[in-house]
Design a protein around this motif. Sequence first.
Motif, mmCIF file in Angstrom:
data_model
loop_
_atom_site.group_PDB
_atom_site.id
_atom_site.type_symbol
_atom_site.label_atom_id
_atom_site.label_comp_id
_atom_site.label_asym_id
_atom_site.label_seq_id
_atom_site.Cartn_x
_atom_site.Cartn_y
_atom_site.Cartn_z
ATOM 1 N N SER A 24 0.847 -1.195 0.000
ATOM 2 C CA SER A 24 0.000 0.000 0.000
ATOM 3 C C SER A 24 0.877 1.236 0.000
ATOM 4 C CB SER A 24 -0.894 -0.005 1.235
ATOM 5 O OG SER A 24 -1.637 1.167 1.305
ATOM 6 N N ALA A 25 0.514 2.190 -0.862
ATOM 7 C CA ALA A 25 1.290 3.422 -0.940
ATOM 8 C C ALA A 25 0.436 4.529 -1.490
ATOM 9 C CB ALA A 25 2.524 3.231 -1.816
ATOM 10 N N SER A 26 0.763 5.741 -1.106
ATOM 11 C CA SER A 26 0.076 6.907 -1.663
ATOM 12 C C SER A 26 0.583 7.123 -3.064
ATOM 13 C CB SER A 26 0.342 8.137 -0.801
ATOM 14 O OG SER A 26 -0.291 9.255 -1.355
ATOM 15 N N TYR A 27 -0.329 7.165 -4.025
ATOM 16 C CA TYR A 27 0.050 7.249 -5.432
ATOM 17 C C TYR A 27 -0.194 8.664 -5.917
ATOM 18 C CZ TYR A 27 0.340 5.952 -10.352
ATOM 19 O OH TYR A 27 0.703 5.846 -11.668
ATOM 20 N N ALA A 28 0.852 9.352 -6.339
ATOM 21 C CA ALA A 28 0.728 10.734 -6.793
ATOM 22 C C ALA A 28 1.191 10.848 -8.225
ATOM 23 C CB ALA A 28 1.565 11.655 -5.906
ATOM 24 N N PRO A 29 0.276 10.883 -9.187
ATOM 25 C CA PRO A 29 0.655 10.972 -10.588
ATOM 26 C C PRO A 29 1.325 12.290 -10.899
ATOM 27 C CG PRO A 29 -1.681 11.322 -10.355
ATOM 28 C CD PRO A 29 -1.176 10.915 -8.998
ATOM 29 N N SER A 30 2.237 12.248 -11.857
ATOM 30 C CA SER A 30 2.950 13.467 -12.222
ATOM 31 C C SER A 30 2.108 14.386 -13.072
ATOM 32 C CB SER A 30 4.235 13.099 -12.967
ATOM 33 O OG SER A 30 3.921 12.344 -14.128
ATOM 34 N N ASP A 50 -7.387 -8.538 1.407
ATOM 35 C CA ASP A 50 -6.266 -7.632 1.173
ATOM 36 C C ASP A 50 -6.769 -6.252 0.750
ATOM 37 O OD1 ASP A 50 -3.447 -7.110 0.984
ATOM 38 O OD2 ASP A 50 -3.620 -7.233 -1.183
ATOM 39 N N ALA A 51 -7.803 -6.235 -0.100
ATOM 40 C CA ALA A 51 -8.349 -4.962 -0.597
ATOM 41 C C ALA A 51 -9.093 -4.200 0.489
ATOM 42 C CB ALA A 51 -9.279 -5.226 -1.778
ATOM 43 N N LEU A 52 -9.709 -4.903 1.431
ATOM 44 C CA LEU A 52 -10.467 -4.253 2.502
ATOM 45 C C LEU A 52 -9.573 -3.750 3.634
ATOM 46 C CD1 LEU A 52 -13.596 -6.576 2.866
ATOM 47 C CD2 LEU A 52 -13.548 -4.226 1.996
ATOM 48 N N GLU A 53 -8.340 -4.198 3.687
ATOM 49 C CA GLU A 53 -7.445 -3.798 4.776
ATOM 50 C C GLU A 53 -7.304 -2.284 4.907
ATOM 51 O OE1 GLU A 53 -3.887 -2.437 6.604
ATOM 52 O OE2 GLU A 53 -4.092 -2.557 4.420
ATOM 53 N N PRO A 54 -7.152 -1.513 3.786
ATOM 54 C CA PRO A 54 -7.041 -0.052 3.929
ATOM 55 C C PRO A 54 -8.316 0.626 4.437
ATOM 56 C CG PRO A 54 -6.178 -0.799 1.805
ATOM 57 C CD PRO A 54 -6.924 -1.943 2.400
ATOM 58 N N ALA A 55 -9.452 -0.071 4.389
ATOM 59 C CA ALA A 55 -10.704 0.517 4.878
ATOM 60 C C ALA A 55 -10.713 0.662 6.395
ATOM 61 C CB ALA A 55 -11.900 -0.320 4.420
ATOM 62 N N ASP A 56 -9.790 -0.013 7.072
ATOM 63 C CA ASP A 56 -9.626 0.114 8.524
ATOM 64 C C ASP A 56 -10.937 -0.200 9.252
ATOM 65 O OD1 ASP A 56 -8.351 0.602 10.930
ATOM 66 O OD2 ASP A 56 -8.677 2.772 10.860
ATOM 67 N N LEU A 57 -11.418 -1.411 9.049
ATOM 68 C CA LEU A 57 -12.642 -1.851 9.732
ATOM 69 C C LEU A 57 -12.258 -2.371 11.119
ATOM 70 C CD1 LEU A 57 -14.226 -3.759 6.698
ATOM 71 C CD2 LEU A 57 -14.748 -1.434 7.483
ATOM 72 N N TYR A 58 -11.909 -1.442 12.012
ATOM 73 C CA TYR A 58 -11.296 -1.791 13.292
ATOM 74 C C TYR A 58 -12.310 -2.107 14.382
ATOM 75 C CZ TYR A 58 -12.577 2.942 14.696
ATOM 76 O OH TYR A 58 -13.284 4.083 14.988
ATOM 77 N N SER A 59 -13.573 -1.774 14.162
ATOM 78 C CA SER A 59 -14.579 -1.955 15.211
ATOM 79 C C SER A 59 -15.832 -2.601 14.643
ATOM 80 C CB SER A 59 -14.949 -0.603 15.829
ATOM 81 O OG SER A 59 -16.093 -0.720 16.675
ATOM 82 N N VAL A 61 -5.573 10.555 0.207
ATOM 83 C CA VAL A 61 -5.952 9.572 -0.814
ATOM 84 C C VAL A 61 -4.774 8.627 -1.078
ATOM 85 C CG1 VAL A 61 -6.768 9.239 -3.170
ATOM 86 C CG2 VAL A 61 -7.537 11.230 -1.841
ATOM 87 N N LYS A 62 -5.063 7.338 -1.031
ATOM 88 C CA LYS A 62 -4.030 6.324 -1.253
ATOM 89 C C LYS A 62 -4.552 5.243 -2.197
ATOM 90 C CE LYS A 62 -1.940 6.993 3.306
ATOM 91 N NZ LYS A 62 -1.544 6.337 4.583
ATOM 92 N N LEU A 63 -3.649 4.624 -2.915
ATOM 93 C CA LEU A 63 -4.005 3.542 -3.824
ATOM 94 C C LEU A 63 -3.133 2.333 -3.522
ATOM 95 C CD1 LEU A 63 -4.788 3.711 -7.587
ATOM 96 C CD2 LEU A 63 -3.119 2.049 -6.785
ATOM 97 N N LYS A 64 -3.779 1.204 -3.345
ATOM 98 C CA LYS A 64 -3.081 -0.056 -3.075
ATOM 99 C C LYS A 64 -3.362 -1.020 -4.218
ATOM 100 C CE LYS A 64 -2.870 -3.877 0.238
ATOM 101 N NZ LYS A 64 -3.341 -4.366 1.561
ATOM 102 N N ARG A 65 -2.331 -1.534 -4.832
ATOM 103 C CA ARG A 65 -2.509 -2.504 -5.911
ATOM 104 C C ARG A 65 -2.809 -3.878 -5.337
ATOM 105 N NH1 ARG A 65 2.351 -0.990 -10.203
ATOM 106 N NH2 ARG A 65 1.379 0.914 -11.002
ATOM 107 N N ILE A 66 -3.772 -4.551 -5.955
ATOM 108 C CA ILE A 66 -4.113 -5.917 -5.567
ATOM 109 C C ILE A 66 -4.124 -6.771 -6.825
ATOM 110 C CG2 ILE A 66 -5.480 -5.203 -3.558
ATOM 111 C CD1 ILE A 66 -8.003 -5.661 -5.269
ATOM 112 N N GLY A 67 -4.182 -8.081 -6.658
ATOM 113 C CA GLY A 67 -4.209 -8.956 -7.822
ATOM 114 C C GLY A 67 -4.405 -10.402 -7.422
ATOM 115 N N PRO A 68 -4.837 -11.234 -8.362
ATOM 116 C CA PRO A 68 -5.023 -12.668 -8.090
ATOM 117 C C PRO A 68 -3.691 -13.395 -7.996
ATOM 118 C CG PRO A 68 -5.463 -12.180 -10.384
ATOM 119 C CD PRO A 68 -5.226 -10.859 -9.722
#
Length: 362
Positions: free
Chosen positions: A6-12, A111-120, A260-267
């Motif tokens: 996971s990383a913050s993606y900043a396009p040029s 893996d995709a839901l991890e950044p949603a921070d469903l902590y409670s 805003v952050k973008l995390k790449r996922i894949g099969p």
Amino acid sequence: MAMASSASYAPSTVPHPSPARIRPLAPARGAVPSGLALSTTTTTKRRSISAVTNPRRLRCAASSSSAAARPMTQPRFIQHKKEAFWFYRFLSIVYDHVINPGHWTEDMRDDALEPADLYSRKLRVVDVGGGTGFTTLGIVKRVDPENVTLLDQSPHQLEKARQKEGLKGVTIMEGDAEDLPFPTDTFDRYVSAGSIEYWPDPQRGIKEAYRVLRIGGVACLIGPVYPTFWLSRFFADMWMLFPKEEEYIEWFKKAGFKDVKLKRIGPKWYRGVRRHGLIMGCSVTGVKREHGDSPLQKCIIVLKSPSVPLQLGPKAEDVSKPVNPITFLFRFLMGTICAAYYVLVPIYMWIKDQIVPKGMPI
């Protein structure tokens, strides 16, 4: 499974050919949102913007998301609500058994839901475009079902969701992702997986995600990524919307989201090379830092006279209007044929994964 961290993606640079040539909303006069650069052609015809709630002159986001996407002349035969409705009328029968094994597995979902921070377990969560409830099942592993709402436009998909024992207690309802039937500042988390590709106006849908969240709430949008291989690009453009990573970032920032952050996922067959695109290729998150509606609804363009409210404009598709049955049938059949290509891609890639030595890109 090879996953990018996971990383913050900043396009040029970000494509921004909006007719009004309006810069995105900035926190102060003359400032540009962090990580969002404008092309030189964009700055040649800037317009002054004023905020309704602030006498200072601010710059406001453009009124349509179509500027960020590929040219609208591309067919995208199933990127319309009516075609998508009937597409899922049949796909819902085999969705969990045909699509998920190749493109949207349980480990990918978690893996995709991890950044949603469903902590409670007490968080209030809405799953927009939830379909058969596959993603919702991942949500209720961390959140009490009575605090979760599943919304989709397809009654056939929702019927499959209602049959799942794990979703007992979840509120399941029909609704439109571009016009959510909830009050402003309602949910702690907004999740949408595999839905944006069918939205005629992605910016409108993401603006709605911002509106229904409470302050401090997180939106987590999971969707496809645009291919680089020419044949896959052709079928992607013929089927539905495959956004670029830069476009996700731009849509979120225009809607008002921060961090805003973008995390790449894949099969499992994904080895970091995105030649064929992925139906589930990234998880994008953003945080709502202020109460109320999106900044897209709070600005006016200062023209010569008078000041004209800046709105998103009418929906890109009016489902109440009649359609030509021949045109509809042609679009539906062509879109379905193109979709079949992306059923074959994971089979092809799985075979390559078995043949090509580990450590080499495929």
